[in-house]
Design an enzyme around this catalytic site. Sequence first.
Site, PDB file in Angstrom:
ATOM      1  N   ASP A  56      -4.536   8.123  30.131  1.00 29.31           N
ATOM      2  CA  ASP A  56      -4.601   6.899  29.322  1.00 29.31           C
ATOM      3  C   ASP A  56      -5.378   7.250  28.062  1.00 29.31           C
ATOM      4  O   ASP A  56      -5.768   8.399  27.871  1.00 29.31           O
ATOM      5  CB  ASP A  56      -5.313   5.763  30.086  1.00 29.31           C
ATOM      6  CG  ASP A  56      -4.949   4.389  29.523  1.00 29.31           C
ATOM      7  OD1 ASP A  56      -5.007   4.224  28.291  1.00 29.31           O
ATOM      8  OD2 ASP A  56      -4.600   3.489  30.302  1.00 29.31           O
ATOM      9  N   TRP A 111      -1.839  -6.958  -3.835  1.00 29.67           N
ATOM     10  CA  TRP A 111      -2.469  -6.373  -2.635  1.00 29.67           C
ATOM     11  C   TRP A 111      -3.653  -5.507  -3.015  1.00 29.67           C
ATOM     12  O   TRP A 111      -4.486  -5.186  -2.174  1.00 29.67           O
ATOM     13  CB  TRP A 111      -1.452  -5.586  -1.813  1.00 29.67           C
ATOM     14  CG  TRP A 111      -1.290  -4.157  -2.224  1.00 29.67           C
ATOM     15  CD1 TRP A 111      -0.465  -3.696  -3.191  1.00 29.67           C
ATOM     16  CD2 TRP A 111      -1.963  -3.011  -1.677  1.00 29.67           C
ATOM     17  NE1 TRP A 111      -0.583  -2.328  -3.302  1.00 29.67           N
ATOM     18  CE2 TRP A 111      -1.490  -1.883  -2.379  1.00 29.67           C
ATOM     19  CE3 TRP A 111      -2.914  -2.815  -0.673  1.00 29.67           C
ATOM     20  CZ2 TRP A 111      -1.950  -0.591  -2.113  1.00 29.67           C
ATOM     21  CZ3 TRP A 111      -3.359  -1.528  -0.419  1.00 29.67           C
ATOM     22  CH2 TRP A 111      -2.875  -0.435  -1.132  1.00 29.67           C
ATOM     23  N   SER A 166     -10.293  -3.387  13.541  1.00 36.30           N
ATOM     24  CA  SER A 166      -9.271  -2.966  14.490  1.00 36.30           C
ATOM     25  C   SER A 166      -8.847  -1.521  14.218  1.00 36.30           C
ATOM     26  O   SER A 166      -8.748  -0.711  15.148  1.00 36.30           O
ATOM     27  CB  SER A 166      -8.070  -3.907  14.379  1.00 36.30           C
ATOM     28  OG  SER A 166      -6.941  -3.333  14.967  1.00 36.30           O
ATOM     29  N   SER A 167      -8.646  -1.184  12.951  1.00 31.81           N
ATOM     30  CA  SER A 167      -8.228   0.186  12.609  1.00 31.81           C
ATOM     31  C   SER A 167      -9.309   1.193  12.974  1.00 31.81           C
ATOM     32  O   SER A 167      -9.015   2.264  13.497  1.00 31.81           O
ATOM     33  CB  SER A 167      -7.961   0.312  11.109  1.00 31.81           C
ATOM     34  OG  SER A 167      -6.856  -0.435  10.763  1.00 31.81           O
ATOM     35  N   HIS A 191      -6.564   5.500  -1.974  1.00 31.16           N
ATOM     36  CA  HIS A 191      -5.709   6.670  -1.981  1.00 31.16           C
ATOM     37  C   HIS A 191      -5.625   7.353  -0.630  1.00 31.16           C
ATOM     38  O   HIS A 191      -4.529   7.630  -0.152  1.00 31.16           O
ATOM     39  CB  HIS A 191      -6.007   7.650  -3.105  1.00 31.16           C
ATOM     40  CG  HIS A 191      -4.795   8.505  -3.308  1.00 31.16           C
ATOM     41  ND1 HIS A 191      -3.701   8.061  -3.998  1.00 31.16           N
ATOM     42  CD2 HIS A 191      -4.438   9.693  -2.773  1.00 31.16           C
ATOM     43  CE1 HIS A 191      -2.740   8.960  -3.910  1.00 31.16           C
ATOM     44  NE2 HIS A 191      -3.155   9.959  -3.183  1.00 31.16           N
ATOM     45  N   GLU A 213      -5.876   5.861   2.028  1.00 28.91           N
ATOM     46  CA  GLU A 213      -5.052   4.899   2.775  1.00 28.91           C
ATOM     47  C   GLU A 213      -3.570   5.230   2.639  1.00 28.91           C
ATOM     48  O   GLU A 213      -2.792   5.120   3.586  1.00 28.91           O
ATOM     49  CB  GLU A 213      -5.341   3.476   2.256  1.00 28.91           C
ATOM     50  CG  GLU A 213      -4.365   2.404   2.698  1.00 28.91           C
ATOM     51  CD  GLU A 213      -4.500   2.039   4.164  1.00 28.91           C
ATOM     52  OE1 GLU A 213      -5.563   2.325   4.740  1.00 28.91           O
ATOM     53  OE2 GLU A 213      -3.534   1.487   4.711  1.00 28.91           O
ATOM     54  N   HIS A 224      -6.326   8.496 -10.352  1.00 25.94           N
ATOM     55  CA  HIS A 224      -5.016   8.549 -11.004  1.00 25.94           C
ATOM     56  C   HIS A 224      -4.321   7.193 -10.945  1.00 25.94           C
ATOM     57  O   HIS A 224      -3.306   6.994 -11.590  1.00 25.94           O
ATOM     58  CB  HIS A 224      -4.137   9.679 -10.445  1.00 25.94           C
ATOM     59  CG  HIS A 224      -3.681   9.498  -9.033  1.00 25.94           C
ATOM     60  ND1 HIS A 224      -3.496  10.548  -8.185  1.00 25.94           N
ATOM     61  CD2 HIS A 224      -3.356   8.401  -8.328  1.00 25.94           C
ATOM     62  CE1 HIS A 224      -3.081  10.094  -7.010  1.00 25.94           C
ATOM     63  NE2 HIS A 224      -2.992   8.800  -7.075  1.00 25.94           N
ATOM     64  N   HIS A 225      -4.878   6.267 -10.169  1.00 29.48           N
ATOM     65  CA  HIS A 225      -4.366   4.899 -10.196  1.00 29.48           C
ATOM     66  C   HIS A 225      -4.952   4.129 -11.383  1.00 29.48           C
ATOM     67  O   HIS A 225      -4.617   2.978 -11.596  1.00 29.48           O
ATOM     68  CB  HIS A 225      -4.738   4.158  -8.913  1.00 29.48           C
ATOM     69  CG  HIS A 225      -4.152   4.775  -7.678  1.00 29.48           C
ATOM     70  ND1 HIS A 225      -2.929   4.422  -7.199  1.00 29.48           N
ATOM     71  CD2 HIS A 225      -4.616   5.731  -6.850  1.00 29.48           C
ATOM     72  CE1 HIS A 225      -2.665   5.130  -6.113  1.00 29.48           C
ATOM     73  NE2 HIS A 225      -3.672   5.933  -5.881  1.00 29.48           N
ATOM     74  N   THR A 260       2.030  19.244  -0.160  1.00 31.04           N
ATOM     75  CA  THR A 260       3.111  18.318   0.187  1.00 31.04           C
ATOM     76  C   THR A 260       4.454  19.035   0.089  1.00 31.04           C
ATOM     77  O   THR A 260       5.326  18.881   0.952  1.00 31.04           O
ATOM     78  CB  THR A 260       3.100  17.095  -0.741  1.00 31.04           C
ATOM     79  OG1 THR A 260       1.753  16.638  -0.868  1.00 31.04           O
ATOM     80  CG2 THR A 260       3.946  15.980  -0.201  1.00 31.04           C
ATOM     81  N   LYS A 294       5.211  21.221   3.078  1.00 32.97           N
ATOM     82  CA  LYS A 294       5.753  20.521   4.246  1.00 32.97           C
ATOM     83  C   LYS A 294       7.259  20.395   4.135  1.00 32.97           C
ATOM     84  O   LYS A 294       7.994  20.678   5.088  1.00 32.97           O
ATOM     85  CB  LYS A 294       5.127  19.135   4.352  1.00 32.97           C
ATOM     86  CG  LYS A 294       3.665  19.226   4.664  1.00 32.97           C
ATOM     87  CD  LYS A 294       3.176  17.927   5.227  1.00 32.97           C
ATOM     88  CE  LYS A 294       1.994  18.170   6.108  1.00 32.97           C
ATOM     89  NZ  LYS A 294       2.303  18.309   7.498  1.00 32.97           N
ATOM     90  N   ARG A 331       5.381  -4.631 -13.474  1.00 31.34           N
ATOM     91  CA  ARG A 331       5.491  -5.096 -12.096  1.00 31.34           C
ATOM     92  C   ARG A 331       4.842  -6.470 -11.962  1.00 31.34           C
ATOM     93  O   ARG A 331       4.156  -6.935 -12.876  1.00 31.34           O
ATOM     94  CB  ARG A 331       4.861  -4.099 -11.138  1.00 31.34           C
ATOM     95  CG  ARG A 331       3.372  -3.911 -11.342  1.00 31.34           C
ATOM     96  CD  ARG A 331       2.846  -2.710 -10.593  1.00 31.34           C
ATOM     97  NE  ARG A 331       2.666  -2.992  -9.175  1.00 31.34           N
ATOM     98  CZ  ARG A 331       1.811  -2.330  -8.389  1.00 31.34           C
ATOM     99  NH1 ARG A 331       1.073  -1.357  -8.883  1.00 31.34           N
ATOM    100  NH2 ARG A 331       1.692  -2.627  -7.119  1.00 31.34           N
TER     101      ARG A 331
END
Lengths: 372, 546, 187, 57
Positions: free
Chosen positions: B121, B157, B185-186, B269, B271, B318-319, B344, B347, B466
């Site tokens: 478990d 968001w 919770s996370s 990020h 996230e 960069h955001h 990346t 992969k 946007r």
Amino acid sequence: MRKMLVLAALMASVTGLSRAARAAGWNMPVGVTEVSRDVYGLHMVIFWICVIIGVIVFGIMFYSLFRYRRSKGAQAAHFHEHTTVEVFWTAIPLLILVAMAIPATATLKDMYDASEAELDVMVTGHQWRWHYHYMGEDITFFSNLDTPREQIDGTAEKGENYLLEVDQPLVLPVGRKVRLLMTSSDVIHSWWVPDLAVKKDAVPGFVNEAWTRIDEPGIYRGQCAELCGKDHAFMPVVVQAMEQEAFDTWLAERKQEAAAAASGVDREWKLEELVERGEKVYGSICASCHQADGQGTPPTFPALAGNQAMMDDLDWHIDVVVNGVSGSAMAAFSGTLNPVDLAAVITYERNAWGNETGDVVQPAEIQALIDP
Amino acid sequence: MAPNLPPKAPLEHSQSVAGSPAAHEEEHHYRSGPLRWLLTTNHKEIGTLYLIFSLSMFLIGGVMALVVRLELFQPGLQMVQPEFFNQMTTMHGLIMVFGAVMPAFVGLANWMVPLQIGAPDMALPRLNNFSFWLLPIAFTLLLATLLMPGGGPNFGWTFYAPLSTTYAPPSTTFFIFALHMAGISSILGAINIIATILNLRAPGMRLMDMTLFVWTWLITAFLLIAVMPVLAGVITMMLLDINFGTSFFNAAGGGDPVLFQHLFWFFGHPEVYIMILPAFGIVSVIVPTFARKRLFGYASMVYATASIAILSFLVWAHHMFAVGLPLVAELFFMYTTMLIAVPTGVKVFNWITTLFRGSITFETPMLFALAFIVLFTIGGFSGLMLAIAPADFQYHDTYFVVAHFHYVLVPGAVFSIMAAVYYWLPKWTGHYPDERIGRWHFWLSVIGVNLLFFPMHFAGLAGMPRRIPDYALQFADFNMASSIGGFLFGFSQLLFVWVIVKCVRGGAKAPAKAWEGASDLEWTLPSPAPLHTFETPPDLRGFKFH
Amino acid sequence: MTPVQRTVTKTLIALLMMVGFTIALVPLYDVFCQITGLNGKSASQPRAVVSGEVDESRYVTVQFITRTGSGLPWRLEALNRQVRVHPGQAYEVRFAFVNHGKTASRGRAVPSVSPSEASLHLRKVTCFCFQEQRLEAGEKLELPMMFQLSSDLPEGIHTVTLAYTLYPVAEGPVANNKSTSMQGGDA
Amino acid sequence: MWEVVKSVLSAFFGVQREQRRRRDFEQGKPGTFIVVGIVLAMLMVIVVMAIAIMAAG
């Protein structure tokens, strides 16, 4: 030789394709400044790098999917490692990225060099309009959306520049370096004109700078790019670039107009005059929140029609309009509207939509208040 | 191939499970009805709860997206007013990120991590129950804000201050509480997964023997531990600013709105990678199965995952290229962001080399995994373009960005979840999912998703910002195409629900090893997997890993 | 302690460290801003004039912008809107505060420097922005601002813009917390 | 020590040889790898930062 020809043909078709895409409005505009052309160049280079990598990678992938189908009797091989190949495909992207970083760095440095500007314009974001201040020239004005409400609601046919038209554009001279100082009076906005490749956030309490030097006269349209509340979609940016002489003429005219608009502070105004003028001011400045019918959208934007507290307390009403309310969307208009407009709009609000107070606020009273 | 069962039962294994799971599982063994689901501590039942919750949130968030697409079908305001439109975009984002994608991965981890490492478990079964039940409460509260005066959250968001503090609707305090609960919770889920993976592996299974799904989840769990407190911190500061007169983000009191963005993206990020690393793991498990060939460069894959995780802490700004950072900061974040493309890329190359000279079949899970590779890579390409700071000034906050992150999250994360569901449904239910409906679902989804998101690239490049409910006429064609694609994609998800329901009720019986090329530990168990598995740990000496 | 408990303990410690780190981020950000000049924040404390070499080979234009935020019936005016100085030279400019409201009120001018790199090289010797002001109804107040641009100001900077935005300071104890205890550096 | 650094560096790029990995996992202590990893990550930050400062001129 044949390879060269094929390559040339490929190049030609590729540039033709990108030109067609641009003409059809599918690609980033090349724009009308040196910086915007550099940015467009970077954009296309990185785009084609991605396309080439994509063709190779997906080519190998689809070849494998087709060639090694089990239904065609493919037997699985057993290799699962190959250091040379792995080093190779790590190093190649790294080199491509370094090659890409060099021109990007140069363009970025260029964008950040706002020195030796010949004209300074202060750009202030408001919910939901832009305000421009030509520093040193004492010319200030709001730039409001000019698309009629009926077009938005679909009861009238939409015009060519639907949502991208304003009552007073930012007028700039061509060929001169213009420094744009950005700030905001409420939330964060972002001033963006794609043809100039300028996008900079307007942050309340802070000043950001950007610059542009426009090469060709023309009208360039953009929009607020940062979500700033309800009417974020309805605060376009329009820049009109004109030759130096035309710009100078415009400047002189603007100054006269401003003087004429502000004149009459000293004279006695009639109720009807003020209401008539106030209705215009209300329509362009106040109606986006408090609505044309004065009903507002409570709880965020209070109703003005039938607002007893407002009607009972004239001084408070004047204070709110002139000085704003801290921590709310209600901005101070003492710095952005002249005393005549302020008096007119206050008078209008006290005598419209059944608010029959009969109060007349004289421009002189406001003038005395702002500048004792 | 199969482990040597029955095992030689090393005792310390079952003792290491906190509070001996066998003991407290007995207490609800006989319970039936809703209470059983409320109080269950079984990892499979909790996994199922997570997955059902996630699917319902996916559908609710999807309906909100359809409201958005409906309004954007044509220029002009037709269906909704801007206030409500903003609430829809905000809620859609929050629900999809925190309610659909993250819980789906936690659900998959609950089900599959113990099965793939030979554990009886999760390490902390009762905590597991608690961390699940926080979610429905959190999201009920979040959804309830839509009915409050002034409406629900309407600030995107990313909830940038001061729009989300000084200028926010009164319901924002509830939004903060809801997000706090989802965050707790996370965190609890992550602690549980770490404890399980590090302690409950069957004897003989070393870290480097674990499947990539387990590996990527281990790294994801560490990311969660690292950044969830930052999210909790930033929303707590918002709470203080709104209700207690502080000025963290308010320039009037000496605060700084840009601080909010730094804190948010320091969380935000990583996230993004929390939502994609487990997807990498799933694809790395599915592709070898249907290519009937070992995963190419297993060690490289593990290292690339760790590398991406570390780099994800160094790229947040960069955001914020357009926010007015100093030149040096822009350059630093541009370079680090370009660097992250390397692992990346590794992969993607590894997956494709795994396919090369394999023996490939195209069952539904494989179809989704292959679509993932192609479409995620397209999202990666636009990500690379966005990394170029000068060009980002043109892309930033336009539909180009919307296209980018939806490519990474929908045919990326969401397709990987669907692939995982199709892949493991035989193990969960004992039946194969209906292959024919599965294929319909796949092809309609692929066509829909591309029709939905590809035109957004063009709309963004042409200059459409946007988060706008109405737009200029030159964007009309792109938006109409997107909306048609949106409805196609949205309604084809009903097929997904149908496949799942059908599969739970019956269908072709699946053997223990449901897929011919599958080799991981879960396929040694009967299908459907009984409620209690690996109660005595399998002896994995001699087991052929991946 | 079982191995699981050990792992959980370690994870919880890591979690607590991250919580601490998050709390520390706010003051760290302010320190970071002041070191790097990020966001055009300038020092919130007066600094002494450094008597060094005045770079007479070049001029820098210093502009002053004043703005009034909402909710404060004040006007702030730069009496010298623009000055040309040599780097290294100390200079004094004057600002006028006017309260045209009917009651006494308090306000604070929040500074911002553009380009942000320049804020590293801007030394404010005296500034009204270091503390809040209180003005009686109708009161007019002239205040000096003495500054020095250090002589190592980067060559590329020819214009420095200093913006002051007036914000109201609410009366009462909450307001005091606001500007002192909660924020480390108040820019 | 040099071997550890080499392993970690190749991990940064996501390339690792099976043999080397096996040896690392059998002989090395995880602690050393984590410490070296953190040090090298910081080093990388400093290097990139230095490049950025140089480029910004």
